[in-house]
Scaffold this motif. Sequence first.
Motif, short mmCIF file in Angstrom:
data_model
loop_
_atom_site.label_atom_id
_atom_site.label_comp_id
_atom_site.label_asym_id
_atom_site.label_seq_id
_atom_site.Cartn_x
_atom_site.Cartn_y
_atom_site.Cartn_z
N ASN A 90 5.73 -10.57 1.29
CA ASN A 90 5.56 -9.85 2.56
C ASN A 90 4.65 -8.65 2.30
OD1 ASN A 90 5.76 -8.72 5.07
ND2 ASN A 90 8.00 -8.59 5.08
N TYR A 91 3.34 -8.90 2.22
CA TYR A 91 2.41 -7.88 1.76
C TYR A 91 2.36 -6.67 2.68
CZ TYR A 91 0.72 -11.60 -1.30
OH TYR A 91 0.63 -12.61 -2.23
N VAL A 92 2.36 -6.90 3.97
CA VAL A 92 2.20 -5.78 4.90
C VAL A 92 3.35 -4.80 4.78
CG1 VAL A 92 2.01 -5.14 7.33
CG2 VAL A 92 0.86 -7.21 6.49
N GLN A 93 4.57 -5.29 4.86
CA GLN A 93 5.73 -4.41 4.76
C GLN A 93 5.83 -3.80 3.37
OE1 GLN A 93 9.42 -6.11 6.16
NE2 GLN A 93 10.66 -4.66 4.98
N LYS A 94 5.53 -4.59 2.36
CA LYS A 94 5.63 -4.10 0.98
C LYS A 94 4.72 -2.90 0.75
CE LYS A 94 7.18 -4.91 -3.28
NZ LYS A 94 8.62 -4.99 -3.61
N TYR A 95 3.45 -3.07 1.09
CA TYR A 95 2.49 -2.00 0.83
C TYR A 95 2.64 -0.84 1.81
CZ TYR A 95 0.09 -4.58 -2.81
OH TYR A 95 -0.21 -5.24 -3.98
N ALA A 96 3.17 -1.11 3.00
CA ALA A 96 3.43 -0.02 3.94
C ALA A 96 4.53 0.90 3.40
CB ALA A 96 3.81 -0.58 5.30
N LEU A 97 5.60 0.31 2.89
CA LEU A 97 6.68 1.12 2.32
C LEU A 97 6.25 1.80 1.03
CD1 LEU A 97 9.70 -1.28 2.96
CD2 LEU A 97 9.31 0.95 4.02
N TRP A 98 5.43 1.11 0.24
CA TRP A 98 4.91 1.73 -0.98
C TRP A 98 4.01 2.92 -0.65
CZ3 TRP A 98 -0.19 1.13 -3.43
CH2 TRP A 98 -0.24 1.66 -4.72
N GLY A 99 3.17 2.76 0.37
CA GLY A 99 2.34 3.88 0.80
C GLY A 99 3.17 5.03 1.35
N ALA A 100 4.25 4.72 2.09
CA ALA A 100 5.13 5.76 2.60
C ALA A 100 5.83 6.50 1.46
CB ALA A 100 6.17 5.15 3.54
N PHE A 101 6.19 5.77 0.42
CA PHE A 101 6.80 6.40 -0.75
C PHE A 101 5.82 7.39 -1.40
CE2 PHE A 101 7.06 6.29 -5.42
CZ PHE A 101 8.30 6.88 -5.60
N ASN A 102 4.57 6.99 -1.55
CA ASN A 102 3.57 7.88 -2.15
C ASN A 102 3.30 9.10 -1.26
OD1 ASN A 102 3.13 6.25 -4.44
ND2 ASN A 102 1.73 4.94 -3.30
N ILE A 103 3.27 8.90 0.04
CA ILE A 103 3.06 10.03 0.95
C ILE A 103 4.23 11.01 0.88
CG2 ILE A 103 2.80 10.68 3.36
CD1 ILE A 103 0.32 9.44 2.15
N THR A 104 5.44 10.47 0.71
CA THR A 104 6.60 11.34 0.58
C THR A 104 6.49 12.24 -0.65
OG1 THR A 104 7.98 9.64 1.63
CG2 THR A 104 9.11 11.38 0.43
N GLN A 105 6.02 11.66 -1.76
CA GLN A 105 5.83 12.47 -2.96
C GLN A 105 4.75 13.53 -2.73
OE1 GLN A 105 8.32 11.49 -4.87
NE2 GLN A 105 8.41 9.86 -3.35
N ALA A 106 3.70 13.16 -2.01
CA ALA A 106 2.64 14.13 -1.71
C ALA A 106 3.15 15.27 -0.84
CB ALA A 106 1.47 13.42 -1.03
N LEU A 107 4.02 14.96 0.11
CA LEU A 107 4.60 16.00 0.97
C LEU A 107 5.36 17.04 0.16
CD1 LEU A 107 5.93 13.78 3.90
CD2 LEU A 107 4.06 15.43 4.04
N LEU A 108 6.04 16.59 -0.89
CA LEU A 108 6.85 17.49 -1.69
C LEU A 108 6.06 18.23 -2.76
CD1 LEU A 108 9.92 15.11 -2.12
CD2 LEU A 108 9.80 17.13 -0.68
N LEU A 109 4.98 17.63 -3.22
CA LEU A 109 4.20 18.22 -4.31
C LEU A 109 3.01 19.05 -3.83
CD1 LEU A 109 4.16 15.19 -6.79
CD2 LEU A 109 5.57 17.25 -6.92
#
Length: 339
Positions: A179-198
């Motif tokens: 499920n590429y779309v959902q997989k990479y969307a959640l992975w991108g959201a995870f990276n954005i979350t780290q960026a928000l905190l750092l």
Amino acid sequence: MAFILRRPFAITATLRQASKPAQSLSIRAFHNTPLKQQKSFFTPKTTPSLSKSQSIFRGTFRRNYQQPAANNPLAQGDFRQRLLTGAALVGGTLLAVNLIFNRETREDGGMPPYERAYLNDTFMHTGLGIGIIGLAARQLHMSGWSVRLMSANPWLVLGMGLVGSIGTMYGCMATDPNNYVQKYALWGAFNITQALLLSPLMFLQPALLARAGLYTAGMMGSIAFVGATAKQEKYLYLGGPLLAGVAVVALSGLAPLVVPATAARTLMWSENIWLYGGLAVFGGFTLYDVQKVLQHARLAEQGVIRKDAVNESISLELDFINIFVRMVQILGMRNQRRK
């Protein structure tokens, strides 16, 4: 399960890096000093706009960290000499770690092509994720997010950061790799979350962040090389001890929230455990995670599990973030002692 306890600890590192007392950096004193004392910035009856807050922080940033070369002896060094020193440091670390920890090499004649391909795919996703975090953190900082984050309640930031990080991480790991779309969307959201905190780290000197990134890449690259060329499953036993170690380091990182400021010696020891103990623990996690990737590659080749380089890269990204944050703080402390 090891990654569950890694995230709170990187979030705490970010908050502590952004809200250190005034004796470390003057940029942090703006956040810690009561508003009524900042007469040049705020008045008791009005609150400045976001653009004004940005200009204040950027002006302070320029005064503290972008000093002219004539007043900054570190900026007068020879670039080639620094580059050679960094290369020698990385090469020496690689050689020393390889000689100490990699005396027993693989017995199957080397890494099979399917393991190499899976490992390369994992490293590619790791580098891409770190790049996304860096670019997103820079853009968020320029948009004024860092100002709002530092002005918010630390407990609220910690809670929302935990929910966002763990939620997106588990969602990504639970998603089928097909499920590429959902997989990479959640992975991108995870990276954005780290960026928000750092993003508050962007207030620091760019040269310091670059050096910390170079040292982190050198350290992780050396350890990853050892894990990739060592005997199969040699370091997988480290999972349990590393989980216990990260729990101790996480508690030491939370110590300033509960230990009174008068207990200076206790806080000093907790700081050392958080910094240097964290480097050792997450260096061990890098070694463990690389060998785990190779084990998963063998299981995927046998049809036991599915290949999922995105999930593998998340663990390595967390290792990189935790080591990088500590490198930033160590280098910052060293620069303060030189002044």
